[in-house]
Design a protein around this motif. Structure first.
Motif, PDB file in Angstrom:
ATOM      1  N   LEU A  83     -24.063  12.586  -6.847  1.00  0.00           N
ATOM      2  CA  LEU A  83     -25.417  12.894  -6.392  1.00  0.00           C
ATOM      3  C   LEU A  83     -25.570  12.596  -4.909  1.00  0.00           C
ATOM      4  N   ARG A  84     -25.061  11.462  -4.473  1.00  0.00           N
ATOM      5  CA  ARG A  84     -25.135  11.140  -3.041  1.00  0.00           C
ATOM      6  C   ARG A  84     -24.364  12.166  -2.218  1.00  0.00           C
ATOM      7  N   ASP A  85     -23.161  12.520  -2.661  1.00  0.00           N
ATOM      8  CA  ASP A  85     -22.363  13.498  -1.913  1.00  0.00           C
ATOM      9  C   ASP A  85     -23.090  14.843  -1.813  1.00  0.00           C
ATOM     10  N   GLY A  92     -26.691  17.034   5.632  1.00  0.00           N
ATOM     11  CA  GLY A  92     -25.896  16.624   6.784  1.00  0.00           C
ATOM     12  C   GLY A  92     -26.285  15.265   7.328  1.00  0.00           C
ATOM     13  N   LEU A  93     -26.842  14.411   6.447  1.00  0.00           N
ATOM     14  CA  LEU A  93     -27.339  13.096   6.879  1.00  0.00           C
ATOM     15  C   LEU A  93     -26.684  11.972   6.072  1.00  0.00           C
ATOM     16  N   PHE A 169     -29.114  23.293  -4.920  1.00  0.00           N
ATOM     17  CA  PHE A 169     -28.700  21.901  -5.105  1.00  0.00           C
ATOM     18  C   PHE A 169     -27.636  21.794  -6.189  1.00  0.00           C
ATOM     19  N   LEU A 170     -27.787  22.533  -7.286  1.00  0.00           N
ATOM     20  CA  LEU A 170     -26.755  22.501  -8.324  1.00  0.00           C
ATOM     21  C   LEU A 170     -25.432  23.033  -7.795  1.00  0.00           C
ATOM     22  N   ASP A 171     -25.486  24.026  -6.919  1.00  0.00           N
ATOM     23  CA  ASP A 171     -24.252  24.537  -6.315  1.00  0.00           C
ATOM     24  C   ASP A 171     -23.528  23.447  -5.532  1.00  0.00           C
ATOM     25  N   ALA A 172     -24.276  22.488  -4.994  1.00  0.00           N
ATOM     26  CA  ALA A 172     -23.660  21.358  -4.292  1.00  0.00           C
ATOM     27  C   ALA A 172     -23.243  20.267  -5.260  1.00  0.00           C
ATOM     28  N   LEU A 173     -24.067  20.013  -6.276  1.00  0.00           N
ATOM     29  CA  LEU A 173     -23.836  18.885  -7.182  1.00  0.00           C
ATOM     30  C   LEU A 173     -22.698  19.121  -8.164  1.00  0.00           C
ATOM     31  N   ALA A 174     -22.608  20.309  -8.738  1.00  0.00           N
ATOM     32  CA  ALA A 174     -21.597  20.553  -9.773  1.00  0.00           C
ATOM     33  C   ALA A 174     -20.174  20.282  -9.275  1.00  0.00           C
ATOM     34  N   PRO A 175     -19.786  20.768  -8.099  1.00  0.00           N
ATOM     35  CA  PRO A 175     -18.425  20.469  -7.642  1.00  0.00           C
ATOM     36  C   PRO A 175     -18.214  19.014  -7.245  1.00  0.00           C
ATOM     37  N   THR A 176     -19.224  18.359  -6.694  1.00  0.00           N
ATOM     38  CA  THR A 176     -19.023  16.946  -6.351  1.00  0.00           C
ATOM     39  C   THR A 176     -18.879  16.113  -7.620  1.00  0.00           C
ATOM     40  N   TYR A 177     -19.630  16.468  -8.677  1.00  0.00           N
ATOM     41  CA  TYR A 177     -19.439  15.729  -9.930  1.00  0.00           C
ATOM     42  C   TYR A 177     -18.038  15.975 -10.480  1.00  0.00           C
ATOM     43  N   ALA A 178     -17.584  17.228 -10.455  1.00  0.00           N
ATOM     44  CA  ALA A 178     -16.254  17.535 -10.983  1.00  0.00           C
ATOM     45  C   ALA A 178     -15.175  16.738 -10.253  1.00  0.00           C
ATOM     46  N   THR A 179     -15.336  16.578  -8.941  1.00  0.00           N
ATOM     47  CA  THR A 179     -14.353  15.819  -8.154  1.00  0.00           C
ATOM     48  C   THR A 179     -14.318  14.359  -8.577  1.00  0.00           C
ATOM     49  N   TRP A 180     -15.496  13.737  -8.688  1.00  0.00           N
ATOM     50  CA  TRP A 180     -15.529  12.318  -9.063  1.00  0.00           C
ATOM     51  C   TRP A 180     -15.141  12.111 -10.528  1.00  0.00           C
TER      52      TRP A 180
END
Length: 247
Positions: A83-85, A92-93, A169-180
């Motif tokens: 979620l943070r990622d 960009g912050l 936002f889901l487009d950003a969240l889904a791959p970051t969750y998959a990575t972690w």
């Protein structure tokens, strides 16, 4: 509407639902993300209502974990890192976001997002985990609605000027969750713990931890290998598995 993303999880987008976690248990299947334009009975920890207006993100990742319950519970930290990622990716912050034990994400010190893990039949072939995530993308609850001492809610739009749609936002969240999730599955909790601590709010500072009617004040030392909050009080050091934390 159903779809499947490059991260391997399906996607189901609903215009309105009572709760995405409740819908996750009703539908089963997975891995799949379930999102809703509006939640009519969203909830947070301890069954508290979660204000869910249109334009904010209301989503649940449904999984079928094979691990024991104590390992499954560590996915709250996996979700927090993802979620943070995602929030950093859409704004960009990186310096604006911090993680509050056990399951909140902070933006400039205010609560911008929360995580709720709920499970059924863990340890059986029918095990289901619903990772519910709510993000104040465009609106935050009125501060008068939170209990005294709790952090004020904030929104991404209000605090950063960034307007992000739930779909983006889901487009950003889904791959970051998959990575972690891959890190957790292949390397265990140690790298998750280290990364979470690197972004922890008030680490090494005085906090209050409330469990039931008991409130303890001490120094937030760390989290241990099982995710417990380690609180050093003047008389003893405690490992706390669950509590409300106040700054």
């Amino acid at each position: 509407m159903s779809a499947e993303a490059a991260d391997g999880a399906g996607r189901i987008a609903l215009p309105e639902i009572d709760s995405t976690n409740a819908e996750g248990f009703r539908r089963g299947g997975g891995p799949v993300w379930i999102t809703a334009g509006l939640q009519t009975a969203g909830r947070g920890r301890r069954a508290r209502p979660w204000v869910s207006p249109r334009g904010n993100f209301h989503g649940t990742l449904v999984l079928h974990p094979a691990e024991p319950p104590e390992t499954v519970a560590l996915r709250s930290f996996v979700a927090a890192l993802a979620l943070r990622d995602a929030l950093v990716a859409v704004t960009g912050l990186p310096d604006a976001f911090a993680l509050k034990w056990p399951n909140d994400v902070l933006l400039n010190g205010g609560k911008v997002a929360g995580i709720l893990l709920e499970s059924q039949s863990l340890g059986t072939p029918d095990a289901t985990l619903c990772i519910g995530i709510g993000v104040n993308l465009i609106a935050a609850p009125d501060a008068s609605l939170v209990e005294p001492g709790a952090l004020a809610p904030v929104s991404l739009l209000q605090d950063t000027g960034k307007r992000v749609t739930p779909e983006a936002f889901l487009d950003a969240l889904a791959p970051t969750y998959a990575t972690w999730e891959t890190t957790f599955a292949t390397q265990g909790f140690a790298p998750i713990r280290a990364a979470w601590l690197a972004h922890a709010a008030r680490l090494g500072e005085a906090i209050k931890a409330r469990t039931g009617v008991t409130t303890r004040t001490g120094i937030f030392e760390t989290i241990d290998a099982t995710g417990n909050l380690i609180l050093r009080t003047p008389s003893v050091t405690l490992a706390i598995p669950a509590a409300e934390v106040f700054f």
